[in-house]
Design a protein around this motif. Structure first.
Motif, PDB file in Angstrom:
ATOM      1  N   UNK A   1       0.866  -1.186   0.000  1.00  0.00           N
ATOM      2  CA  UNK A   1       0.000   0.000   0.000  1.00  0.00           C
ATOM      3  C   UNK A   1       0.899   1.231   0.000  1.00  0.00           C
ATOM      4  N   UNK A   2       0.694   2.094  -0.977  1.00  0.00           N
ATOM      5  CA  UNK A   2       1.448   3.351  -0.993  1.00  0.00           C
ATOM      6  C   UNK A   2       0.913   4.198   0.166  1.00  0.00           C
ATOM      7  N   UNK A   3       1.801   4.656   1.019  1.00  0.00           N
ATOM      8  CA  UNK A   3       1.377   5.387   2.226  1.00  0.00           C
ATOM      9  C   UNK A   3       0.456   6.551   1.872  1.00  0.00           C
ATOM     10  N   UNK A   4       0.817   7.294   0.821  1.00  0.00           N
ATOM     11  CA  UNK A   4       0.056   8.503   0.460  1.00  0.00           C
ATOM     12  C   UNK A   4      -1.305   8.171  -0.141  1.00  0.00           C
ATOM     13  N   UNK A   5      -1.522   6.904  -0.490  1.00  0.00           N
ATOM     14  CA  UNK A   5      -2.808   6.554  -1.107  1.00  0.00           C
ATOM     15  C   UNK A   5      -3.864   6.220  -0.053  1.00  0.00           C
ATOM     16  N   UNK A   6      -3.481   6.202   1.219  1.00  0.00           N
ATOM     17  CA  UNK A   6      -4.417   5.741   2.267  1.00  0.00           C
ATOM     18  C   UNK A   6      -5.536   6.765   2.510  1.00  0.00           C
ATOM     19  N   UNK A   7      -5.154   8.023   2.653  1.00  0.00           N
ATOM     20  CA  UNK A   7      -6.181   9.077   2.772  1.00  0.00           C
ATOM     21  C   UNK A   7      -5.549  10.443   2.500  1.00  0.00           C
ATOM     22  N   UNK A   8      -6.377  11.453   2.396  1.00  0.00           N
ATOM     23  CA  UNK A   8      -5.914  12.797   2.049  1.00  0.00           C
ATOM     24  C   UNK A   8      -4.927  13.351   3.069  1.00  0.00           C
ATOM     25  N   UNK A   9      -5.254  13.107   4.342  1.00  0.00           N
ATOM     26  CA  UNK A   9      -4.384  13.630   5.407  1.00  0.00           C
ATOM     27  C   UNK A   9      -2.972  13.065   5.280  1.00  0.00           C
TER      28      UNK A   9
END
Ligand SMILES: Cc1ncc(COP(=O)(O)O)c(C=O)c1O
Length: 390
Positions: free
Chosen positions: A214-222
């Motif tokens: 999972x790309x860290x930045x793809x988890x949520x906007x924050x």
């Protein structure tokens, strides 16, 4: 299958760090190098074709990075990780390591604290120290050979001086592919404490089923707005020599700080051939990549079975990602300083000393299985022979 990963490719004489440094350092051509993280496989034909095509033009002056370069990478990220990246977010670095250096310089000042989770890829230490910052270790916990992040300790060690955490995801050398839940835990702690999350995702493509990166930045906007993602085709396609990496920063304010630091570090864009290689890899490398993953998974099973049946004193947990194995050598009953001599001088197999990755790695060696099975087998048989003599 168009590609044969079984072919033993002779790299000697190509100024190859992994193979040519043996003679320059040890003057012993018998040693098998399974250390530095590149692979002994020929790259996809399409990369060579694209480079040959570019060579038809006889001038190699300063280059512009074409829109097709960005498009190829953006499509790869979307297809592989369902991660939607915009061209403006993609900034260049001449390798992930130089990119990390620029990142640390851009967002910290001397004396600031940066957390890393050890044992970890060794340049993290030097990059932090060379920028005048302090390394703060959040040592991974290990249960039955499986490493986990210590969230309680992470919360405890954050101080007012903590500006950044550098995550290695997937994690070199312990082979973990962090789950979404783990990434969420670390991301939330960092948001609560105003700590920037820098994620080295260079091994993101080398992940074995059923694990999912999972790309860290793809988890949520924050998380996207509080992170910097470092990626490259270097490990995936075996093209580290082109020195091309992508630093992806969604948050405009953070991006501008990186751009300013790029200027200070005199970093511009990809080299003429680096850009061509990356674009060709991300556009046409899929079939090769699928073959690679199958071969690497086979190498891992082969190696694990070999150790289990024939060298049980050395213990290994199956890696979830990377082509690096983390060998627990405590069963050999040697002092840490004896281990490297044993592998290099007796077995004639060059591994990385675990201590490079942190003090908790002292009884470990890191083995790179990105080579043809015959080479791997020969290396394993040598280790078996010498362990049996102990
Ligand atoms: C976690 C990690 N980051 C970065 C690198 C090196 O990246 P680059 O060659 O793009 O500087 C490596 C190479 O082994 C690595 O394992």
């Amino acid at each position: 299958m168009k590609y044969s990963f079984d072919e033993k490719v002779d790299r000697i004489g190509s100024n190859c760090l992994k193979w040519d440094l043996i003679n320059r350092t040890y003057n012993d051509s018998e040693i098998i190098p399974l250390w530095v993280a590149d692979m002994d496989f020929k790259v996809p034909e399409e990369i060579g074709d694209a480079i040959r095509k570019r060579l038809e033009h006889p001038i190699f002056g300063y280059s512009l990075t074409p829109p097709s370069y960005y498009k190829a990478a953006i499509n790869w990220f979307d297809k592989r990780f369902q991660w939607k990246v915009e061209k403006e977010w993609m900034k260049f670095a001449p390798g992930v390591v130089p990119g990390l250096k620029t990142i640390v310089a851009a967002y910290t000042k001397p004396g600031d604290e940066i957390i890393i989770q050890t044992p970890v890829y060794h340049p993290f230490y030097s990059i932090i120290k060379n920028n005048g910052c302090q390394v703060v270790e959040n040592t991974l916990t290990c249960k039955d050979g499986r490493y986990e992040m210590d969230f309680d300790n992470l919360e405890k060690i954050i101080t007012k001086k903590t500006k950044m955490i550098i995550l290695c995801s997937p994690h070199n050398p312990v082979g973990r592919v962090w789950t979404v839940e783990e990434l969420k835990m670390v991301g939330e702690i960092c948001i609560k404490n105003n700590v920037l999350v820098v994620v080295d995702e260079i091994h993101a493509d080398i992940v074995y089923k059923p694990n999912i990166h999972t790309v860290f930045a793809s988890i949520n906007e924050e998380f996207a707005n509080n992170s910097i993602i470092c990626t490259a085709p270097n490990k995936t396609f075996n093209i580290a020599g082109f020195k091309t990496a992508n630093i992806i920063i969604k948050n405009e304010k953070l991006r501008n700080q990186y751009i300013l630091q790029m200027e200070k570090d005199c970093i511009e864009g990809a080299t003429t051939l680096g850009a061509v290689a990356q674009e060709a890899a991300y556009t046409s490398g899929e079939e090769w990549y699928q073959g690679l993953m199958e071969y690497l998974a086979g190498n891992i099973d082969f190696t694990l079975e070999f150790f289990d049946k024939r060298i049980p004193k050395i213990k290994i947990r199956k890696p979830e990602g990377t082509y690096l194995l983390w060998l627990d050598c405590s069963g050999l009953n040697m002092k840490p300083e004896e281990l490297s001599n044993f592998f290099l001088k007796k077995c004639k197999v060059w591994l990385n000393d675990g201590s490079m990755f942190g003090h908790d790695g002292a009884m470990f060696q890191r083995m790179n299985i990105g080579t043809s099975r015959v080479v791997l087998q020969e290396a394993l048989e040598r280790i078996e022979r010498e362990v049996n003599k102990l």
